[in-house]
Scaffold this active site. Structure first.
Site, PDB file in Angstrom:
ATOM      1  N   GLY A  10      -1.906 -42.774 -46.758  1.00  0.00           N
ATOM      2  CA  GLY A  10      -0.830 -41.932 -46.213  1.00  0.00           C
ATOM      3  C   GLY A  10      -0.487 -40.811 -47.172  1.00  0.00           C
ATOM      4  N   ASP A  36      -5.913 -40.440 -45.965  1.00  0.00           N
ATOM      5  CA  ASP A  36      -5.006 -40.237 -44.835  1.00  0.00           C
ATOM      6  C   ASP A  36      -5.826 -40.226 -43.556  1.00  0.00           C
ATOM      7  OD1 ASP A  36      -1.866 -39.039 -44.854  1.00  0.00           O
ATOM      8  OD2 ASP A  36      -2.948 -38.862 -42.971  1.00  0.00           O
ATOM      9  N   ASP A  51      -8.865 -44.235 -41.478  1.00  0.00           N
ATOM     10  CA  ASP A  51      -7.836 -44.803 -40.621  1.00  0.00           C
ATOM     11  C   ASP A  51      -7.580 -46.214 -41.160  1.00  0.00           C
ATOM     12  OD1 ASP A  51      -6.414 -46.107 -38.696  1.00  0.00           O
ATOM     13  OD2 ASP A  51      -7.694 -45.502 -37.017  1.00  0.00           O
ATOM     14  N   TYR A 141       9.964 -50.310 -35.713  1.00  0.00           N
ATOM     15  CA  TYR A 141       9.680 -49.921 -37.100  1.00  0.00           C
ATOM     16  C   TYR A 141      10.375 -50.892 -38.062  1.00  0.00           C
ATOM     17  CZ  TYR A 141      10.386 -47.067 -41.365  1.00  0.00           C
ATOM     18  OH  TYR A 141      10.466 -46.608 -42.652  1.00  0.00           O
TER      19      TYR A 141
HETATM   20  C1  AKB Z   1      13.353 -43.243 -40.728  1.00  0.00           C
HETATM   21  O1  AKB Z   1      14.325 -42.510 -40.487  1.00  0.00           O
HETATM   22  O2  AKB Z   1      12.737 -43.875 -39.856  1.00  0.00           O
HETATM   23  C2  AKB Z   1      12.932 -43.413 -42.167  1.00  0.00           C
HETATM   24  C3  AKB Z   1      13.568 -44.597 -42.808  1.00  0.00           C
HETATM   25  C4  AKB Z   1      15.020 -44.606 -43.119  1.00  0.00           C
HETATM   26  O3  AKB Z   1      12.909 -45.564 -43.072  1.00  0.00           O
HETATM   27  N1  AKB Z   1      13.247 -42.233 -42.908  1.00  0.00           N
END
Ligand code: AKB
Length: 314
Positions: A10, A36, A51, A141
């Protein structure tokens, strides 16, 4: 002395591009292998286009360069991840597990795994969120980061793999963001200000979030990775604190240099994400274990970013 060979995954991202340069300064360009999924742009030194969801490709690079340390910085961030939830889980988890397992198999000395304040949710105190507050992430995430933290601890406990990790707040610098983060407004706002353009913020004016200046974030990462192994007591991820502010405060800080700067507000789906995150972070454990101390606050960061962007423009 054995040679250090560092793999960065990355290297074109917000943190990756800066970290690559800093590690090249410390260890020499010939010892840093930047990679990357985006083909080479302006990275100086060694670059490989891979990748990282492809475990075999990753393994080839680790073998080819006899890698001793990995910084795994690639991920789909919070806001973008909500648009493609299943793909985000697959991509983020695949990469993380490939990195940990290739590192185990090839006896890599150290691995850096970035976590985030996004691991916290409803049941964590919002002010001074403690190191061991419960993790109830509300984004994919955040879920992938919380799972990654537990895998990091598992690889350390089970295989002795030296994985180290930080829960980054929003990282703010003059470098552009590649997009997809909920804290991205705090980068975009400065770019609008120096272009003498108004900025439309996607969060409400009083949305307070933990943030950190890029230089402090990079220094924290390198200090954590260079700390003696016995000092690293937290094997999930360390809370990393620095400053906290809301959009109206950063606008006011900019207006001290650009009095005509104006900001409008059009909160979107990112508002809901931000409301689940901490307002401020208790990073006492990082301070105690490996001596973490931030240097910048909103005022000093604002001055530095505006000066740098101005210089770049002229
Ligand atoms: C996001 O906003 O997703 C990132 C984080 C706070 O992990 N910058």
């Amino acid at each position: 002395m054995a040679t250090t060979a560092i793999l960065i995954i990355g290297a074109h991202g917000q943190l990756g591009s800066v970290l690559t340069g800093e590690l090249q300064k410390i260890y020499g360009k010939q010892n840093i292998i930047a990679t990357d999924i985006v083909p080479k742009t302006n990275v100086e030194g060694i670059f490989e286009h891979i990748d990282a969801t492809d475990g075999k490709a990753l393994e080839r690079i680790v073998t080819k360069y006899a890698i001793t340390e990995i910084y795994h910085l690639a991920a789909i961030l919070s806001a973008k991840g909500e648009q493609y939830p299943l793909r985000t889980w697959e991509v983020n988890m695949n990469m993380t597990l490939h990195v940990f397992d290739v590192a185990r198999k090839h006896k890599v000395d150290k691995v850096f795994f970035p976590s985030s304040i996004a691991v916290f949710g409803d049941h964590a105190p919002k002010e001074n969120t403690p190191q061991w507050a419960p993790l109830n992430p509300t984004t994919v995430y955040g879920m992938s980061k919380a799972a990654g933290e537990h895998w990091a601890q598992y690889y350390f406990n089970t295989y002795g793999l030296d994985v180290r990790s930080l829960r980054y707040p929003g990282v703010v610098g003059y470098q552009p963001v590649s997009g997809g983060g909920t804290t991205d407004y705090a980068v975009e706002i400065y770019q609008s200000a120096v272009r003498q353009q108004p900025y439309t913020c996607f969060l409400k004016p009083d949305t307070k979030l933990p943030m950190i200046y890029m230089d402090d974030a990079i220094r924290a990462t390198i200090e954590l990775m260079q700390a003696p192994k016995e000092n690293i007591k937290t094997r999930t991820s360390y809370n990393l604190g620095s400053m906290s502010f809301c959009p109206s405060e950063v606008a006011a800080a900019i207006q001290r240099t650009y009095p005509n700067f104006s900001m409008e507000y059009a909160p979107d789906f990112r508002q809901k994400i931000s409301e689940k995150w901490p307002h401020s972070i208790d990073d006492g454990q990082a301070r105690k274990d490996w001596g973490w101390k931030p240097k910048h606050d909103l005022e000093s960061m604002t001055k530095l970013i505006l000066a740098k962007l101005n210089k770049n423009m002229s």
